[in-house]
Design an enzyme around this catalytic site. Structure first.
Site, short mmCIF file in Angstrom:
data_model
loop_
_atom_site.label_atom_id
_atom_site.label_comp_id
_atom_site.label_asym_id
_atom_site.label_seq_id
_atom_site.Cartn_x
_atom_site.Cartn_y
_atom_site.Cartn_z
N GLU B 52 0.82 -1.22 0.00
CA GLU B 52 0.00 0.00 0.00
C GLU B 52 0.85 1.27 0.00
O GLU B 52 0.43 2.31 -0.50
CB GLU B 52 -0.96 0.01 1.19
CG GLU B 52 -2.09 -1.01 1.08
CD GLU B 52 -1.72 -2.38 1.62
OE1 GLU B 52 -0.52 -2.60 1.94
OE2 GLU B 52 -2.61 -3.25 1.71
N MET B 481 24.47 8.74 1.95
CA MET B 481 24.20 9.99 2.65
C MET B 481 24.49 9.84 4.14
O MET B 481 25.02 10.76 4.79
CB MET B 481 22.73 10.38 2.41
CG MET B 481 22.35 11.73 2.93
SD MET B 481 23.41 13.02 2.26
CE MET B 481 22.49 13.59 0.85
C1 LIG Z 1 18.54 14.38 1.48
C2 LIG Z 1 17.83 15.68 1.27
C3 LIG Z 1 18.55 16.84 1.06
C4 LIG Z 1 17.91 18.04 0.80
N1 LIG Z 1 18.66 19.13 0.49
C5 LIG Z 1 18.04 20.25 0.05
C6 LIG Z 1 18.79 21.35 -0.44
O1 LIG Z 1 20.01 21.35 -0.47
N2 LIG Z 1 18.12 22.42 -0.92
C7 LIG Z 1 16.75 22.47 -0.94
O2 LIG Z 1 16.18 23.44 -1.42
N3 LIG Z 1 16.02 21.45 -0.45
C8 LIG Z 1 16.63 20.35 0.03
N4 LIG Z 1 15.86 19.30 0.47
C9 LIG Z 1 14.40 19.44 0.45
C10 LIG Z 1 13.85 20.15 1.67
O3 LIG Z 1 13.77 19.23 2.73
C11 LIG Z 1 12.45 20.74 1.39
O4 LIG Z 1 11.59 19.73 0.94
C12 LIG Z 1 12.46 21.82 0.33
O5 LIG Z 1 13.52 22.72 0.53
C13 LIG Z 1 11.15 22.60 0.35
O6 LIG Z 1 10.98 23.26 -0.85
P1 LIG Z 1 10.09 24.56 -0.99
O7 LIG Z 1 10.53 25.61 -0.04
O8 LIG Z 1 10.07 24.90 -2.42
O9 LIG Z 1 8.66 24.17 -0.43
P2 LIG Z 1 7.54 23.11 -0.84
O10 LIG Z 1 7.56 22.01 0.14
O11 LIG Z 1 7.55 22.78 -2.27
O12 LIG Z 1 6.27 23.99 -0.46
C14 LIG Z 1 5.66 24.84 -1.36
C15 LIG Z 1 5.32 26.17 -0.72
O13 LIG Z 1 4.57 26.89 -1.71
C16 LIG Z 1 3.28 27.21 -1.23
N5 LIG Z 1 2.32 27.04 -2.32
C17 LIG Z 1 1.75 25.91 -2.78
N6 LIG Z 1 0.92 26.17 -3.79
C18 LIG Z 1 0.95 27.51 -3.97
C19 LIG Z 1 0.29 28.39 -4.86
N7 LIG Z 1 -0.57 27.95 -5.79
N8 LIG Z 1 0.54 29.72 -4.76
C20 LIG Z 1 1.41 30.19 -3.83
N9 LIG Z 1 2.06 29.41 -2.97
C21 LIG Z 1 1.84 28.07 -3.04
C22 LIG Z 1 3.02 26.27 -0.07
O14 LIG Z 1 2.11 26.84 0.84
C23 LIG Z 1 4.42 26.06 0.50
O15 LIG Z 1 4.73 27.05 1.43
C24 LIG Z 1 16.49 18.10 0.79
C25 LIG Z 1 15.77 16.95 1.04
C26 LIG Z 1 16.41 15.75 1.27
C27 LIG Z 1 15.59 14.53 1.51
C1 LIG Z 2 12.46 5.38 5.09
C2 LIG Z 2 13.74 6.06 5.41
N1 LIG Z 2 14.57 5.52 6.35
C3 LIG Z 2 15.75 6.13 6.64
C4 LIG Z 2 16.11 7.29 6.02
C5 LIG Z 2 17.44 7.99 6.36
N2 LIG Z 2 18.31 7.98 5.18
C6 LIG Z 2 18.46 9.05 4.39
S1 LIG Z 2 19.47 8.79 3.09
C7 LIG Z 2 19.78 7.20 3.58
C8 LIG Z 2 20.69 6.31 2.81
C9 LIG Z 2 20.22 6.03 1.42
O1 LIG Z 2 21.10 5.09 0.85
P1 LIG Z 2 21.03 4.77 -0.70
O2 LIG Z 2 19.63 4.56 -1.10
O3 LIG Z 2 21.99 3.68 -1.00
O4 LIG Z 2 21.48 6.12 -1.36
P2 LIG Z 2 22.93 6.82 -1.40
O5 LIG Z 2 22.92 7.86 -0.34
O6 LIG Z 2 23.97 5.78 -1.18
O7 LIG Z 2 23.00 7.42 -2.76
C10 LIG Z 2 19.08 6.92 4.76
C11 LIG Z 2 19.14 5.64 5.48
C12 LIG Z 2 15.19 7.83 5.09
N3 LIG Z 2 15.43 8.98 4.46
N4 LIG Z 2 14.04 7.18 4.78
#
Ligand SMILES: Cc1cc2nc3c(=O)[nH]c(=O)nc-3n(C[C@H](O)[C@H](O)[C@H](O)COP(=O)(O)OP(=O)(O)OC[C@H]3O[C@@H](n4cnc5c(N)ncnc54)[C@H](O)[C@@H]3O)c2cc1C
Ligand SMILES: Cc1ncc(C[n+]2csc(CCOP(=O)(O)OP(=O)(O)O)c2C)c(N)n1
Ligand SMILES: [Mg+2]
Lengths: 163, 580
Positions: B52, B481
């Site tokens: 799911e 990561m």
């Molecule tokens: C491993 C990892 C690393 C990351 N590293 C980075 C990084 O280096 N840099 C980075 O930027 N992010 C990074 N992120 C992502 C980060 O966690 C956030 O998800 C992201 O920065 C949010 O993007 P955003 O501010 O565009 O907001 P979003 O989550 O896309 O939110 C959208 C915003 O726009 C508003 N909105 C929606 N619809 C409308 C509309 N029609 N009109 C006006 N406003 C609207 C919403 O209310 C909200 O405030 C990373 C994520 C992971 C998993």
């Molecule tokens: C469901 C879930 N569990 C744990 C994490 C924490 N986490 C972030 S990145 C990562 C490793 C991912 O490894 P891989 O898919 O091999 O990607 P790589 O970083 O090696 O490119 C983990 C465990 C997560 N983001 N999501």
């Protein structure tokens, strides 16, 4: 600062838990919460007392407004308003202290609503501050139990929270 | 004249009347009546996933790739709880999703009945709204409300929990699908306040070191065109969040890359030094801001967002504008035109010179001479082989960042990833959802050997529905990561981040009926990609053995500010961190 947020909310099951859940999930504090249906059976009116910095209160208001069930809200702290809370308080009485407790209740405009051989129950309404003051004033006597409704309130005059 | 239908039939009819083409789901006791109704029609196609969680991710990615709501159907209890990760994923990224969950019969709710969980309670913190349907006659209106709430304003997932007795085929009621809904408590904003717009324009035109900080809201609000016109009118540098990539063309010279933790040096330095920032549909996430006390110390900030709660949540702004991003951008442009062009062109030219200097650091450079396959190289080649036109889904980890850095997106809705929740396991089901939405497009899932195993069972779904996606497994034998953080912050104590006992992915792919390839040398990457994409009707699993110790740069480590980035120190040529 203390804020009294008055909320019109859809009278639907689960609406209360959405508000309570929001506060616990986001780490906001709830000092008291009262809720009951209004003259319009589809609406409940909730009064929530919370404390926080201006930034926190701003987020609380925005997050509450975002809940789909919340129809309208106002922060009573921003407007001239009347605030009331109901308290029932049961106090142990000695023959020697009865008159004193009755006199105190009178001063605070409370009513003795139940009497036994060794206790009084006093009903009192007023601002939360006033109730606090009464509790402090009779604290030299033995307080058996207290129940308070939490504050409710309405804006004075024309500044009403209506649809 | 209305027809009489059972609750189960009504749910399915509502989907049809709502224009839903695909429904991602998995059956079980509480939804058997519903599945029987699905069996007896062919307006809505049901896609049977293998878990799911994958149903929610596939529907979510379908929504991200099309702009239409994704729809999910799961049974009560474990079916519902399995869906929760996907619901939370959609919630964090504001993706419109309608999730229908079966519930135990009304009469036994609350009695710890078989497969009972309080779905409304469990999902309350991670949905935009949810409903428990109490009455057959309420289904149609509830469904209409669910779609309305999910897709308007700031989009998000909505759960509709339906007890089994409500879908009973023996109970029929007249069916009418409401044309519209009226919810007195819900009215998303549209136009921005004109006075705020004016203030914003004055501020924008007074800028000497402006930055346009665009986000996922531009994609969600279908305002890519408006963003492009607006940005070009001003000529200001554009940076984007991870979620906003593609809204402004990445290959345009005005685009200076992603900002934030793994953003470019030029974007982060630009933010740090900027005097006026306009945030457009971006929410000042902590991965973007880094240390708040050091965030954009010299800037006045304009913030356009449809959700007032996004504004001033973490960062104080000077000119908040609540409204629909496309409309507000048009208001801004109209006002700029009235204002005449008062842009300080001299200051802007000097600012661009500064930005070019930062760009000359080449912060994304990596070792191109390596004997090992560099993950960055693999993504670059993927970009070339697909001519930059593919839909790219990704999982979570280093590979996700390489994808964001090395596959420049020129169009919105091409980059499909879990940003806010960062859900490993998202990539493969997402790729299937995207491929079903765009059967003729190239769809690739950039993943890692850890992430892919979290929803690997969906290779079976890909086989059943013939969704030929290409899986680009950047296999570094590490949770890269996690390993990177352990290298930087835990003196290389790689606690449980090494992946032992990896399966033979080639055989695994073959076992599911797909093509598997293992690529171990840099020179084999491009031919393998070409071969894979030439197989238009096959799902291909490319197991690319990459450099185990590669890291993602630049990086703003936890607790640091934009100006305090960790850059790659290339062999012999340490990059001067004090450059600015
Ligand atoms: C491993 C990892 C690393 C990351 N590293 C980075 C990084 O280096 N840099 C980075 O930027 N992010 C990074 N992120 C992502 C980060 O966690 C956030 O998800 C992201 O920065 C949010 O993007 P955003 O501010 O565009 O907001 P979003 O989550 O896309 O939110 C959208 C915003 O726009 C508003 N909105 C929606 N619809 C409308 C509309 N029609 N009109 C006006 N406003 C609207 C919403 O209310 C909200 O405030 C990373 C994520 C992971 C998993
Ligand atoms: C469901 C879930 N569990 C744990 C994490 C924490 N986490 C972030 S990145 C990562 C490793 C991912 O490894 P891989 O898919 O091999 O990607 P790589 O970083 O090696 O490119 C983990 C465990 C997560 N983001 N999501
Ligand atoms: Mg890995």
């Amino acid at each position: 600062m203390r804020h009294i947020i008055s909320i019109l909310i859809e009278n639907e099951s689960g609406a209360l838990s959405r508000v309570a859940g929001l506060f616990s999930a986001r780490g906001y504090n709830i000092e008291s919460l009262t809720v009951a249906p209004t003259d319009d059976v589809t609406l409940s009116r909730m009064t929530l007392v919370t404390r926080g910095s201006d930034d926190v209160i701003e987020q609380i208001v925005k997050q509450l407004n975002k809940l789909i069930d919340v129809v309208k809200l106002t922060d009573l702290a921003d407007v001239v308003h009347v605030e009331r809370e109901l308290m029932l308080i049961k106090v142990r009485t000695e023959p020697s202290s009865r008159a004193e407790i009755k006199r105190m209740a009178d001063i605070f405009r409370g009513k003795v609503i139940d009497v036994t051989s060794n206790s009084y129950m006093v009903e009192m309404t007023g601002s939360s501050d006033k109730l606090d003051a009464f509790v402090a004033a009779i604290s030299t006597h033995h307080i058996i139990e207290i129940v308070r409704t939490g504050a409710t309130g309405l804006p004075r005059g024309s500044g009403s929270l209506i649809l | 004249m209305s027809v009489e239908l059972s609750g189960g039939q009504i749910v399915v009819r509502c989907l049809k009347d709502e224009g839903v083409e695909l429904l991602f789901g998995y059956p079980g006791g509480a939804v058997l009546h519903l599945y029987d109704a699905i069996f007896q029609q062919d307006d809505v196609q049901h896609i049977l996933v293998r878990h799911e969680q994958a149903a929610t991710h596939a529907a979510d990615a379908y929504a991200r790739a099309t702009g239409k709501p994704g729809v999910v159907l799961v049974t009560s209890g474990p079916g519902a709880t399995n869906a929760v990760t996907g619901i939370a994923t959609a919630y964090m990224d504001s993706i419109p999703l309608v999730v229908i969950s079966g519930q135990v019969p009304s009469a036994v709710i609350g009695s710890d009945a078989f497969q009972e969980v309080d779905m409304v309670g469990i999902t309350r913190p991670c949905v935009k709204h949810n409903f428990l349907v109490n009455n057959v006659a309420d289904i149609a209106e509830t469904m209409k409300k669910a779609f309305h709430v999910a897709t308007t304003g700031r989009p998000g997932p909505v759960v509709v929990d339906i007890p089994k007795d409500i879908t009973d085929p023996k109970i029929k009621v007249p069916y009418v699908y409401p044309e519209s809904v009226n919810m007195r408590s819900y009215e998303p904003p549209r136009e921005g306040d004109q006075r705020q717009v004016q203030k914003a324009v004055d501020l924008l035109l007074s800028a000497k070191r402006p930055m346009i900080y665009s986000g996922g809201g531009v994609v969600l609000g279908e305002a890519s065109e408006e963003l492009r016109t607006f940005s070009r009118q001003l000529g200001y540098p554009v940076t984007s969040t991870l979620m906003g990539l593609g809204a402004f063309p990445a290959t345009d010279s005005q685009f200076i890359g992603m900002l934030g933790m793994h953003g470019t040096y030029e974007s982060n330095m630009g933010m740090h030094e900027s005097d006026v920032i306009i945030a457009i549909g971006s929410r000042f996430d902590d991965r973007v801001t880094g240390k708040l006390a050091d965030f954009c110390p010299y800037a006045k900030i304009i913030h356009i967002d449809i959700d007032p709660a996004s504004i001033a949540k973490t960062v104080k702004v000077d000119v908040p504008i609540v409204g629909e991003v496309g409309i507000v951008l048009k208001q801004l442009m109209a006002e700029i035109n009235v204002n005449g062009s008062r842009i300080d062109t001299e200051a802007l030219a000097a600012w661009w010179d500064q930005i070019k200097e930062w760009q000359s650091v080449n912060c994304l450079e990596y070792d191109r001479e390596s004997e090992l396959i560099k993950p960055q190289y693999a993504v670059e080649q993927l970009y070339k082989v697909t001519a930059g036109n593919a839909f790219i889904t990704s999982d979570v980890g280093q590979h996700q960042m390489y994808a964001a850095q090395f596959y420049p997106f020129d169009e919105p809705r091409r980059w499909i990833n879990s940003g806010g929740l960062g859900t490993m396991g998202f990539g493969l089901p997402a790729a299937i959802g995207v491929k079903l939405a765009h059967p003729d497009a190239d769809v690739a899932c950039i993943t890692g050997e850890a992430s892919i195993q979290m929803c690997i069972q969906e290779l079976s779904t890909a086989q059943q529905y013939q969704t030929p996606v290409k899986i680009i497994n950047l296999n570094n034998r590490y949770m890269g990561m996690v390993r990177q953080w352990q290298e930087f912050s835990y003196q290389g104590r790689y606690s449980h981040s090494y992946l032992e006992a990896l399966p033979d992915f080639v055989k695994l792919a073959e076992a599911y009926g797909h093509v598997g390839m293992r690529i171990e040398k840099p020179e084999d990457v491009t031919p393998a990609l070409e071969e894979a994409f030439a197989m238009k009707d096959r799902t291909v699993f490319l197991d690319i053995i990459t450099d185990q110790k590669e890291n993602v740069y630049p990086m703003i480590e936890a607790g640091k500010g934009h100006h305090d980035m960790r850059l790659r120190v290339a062999s012999g040529t340490p990059i001067d961190r004090e450059l600015a």
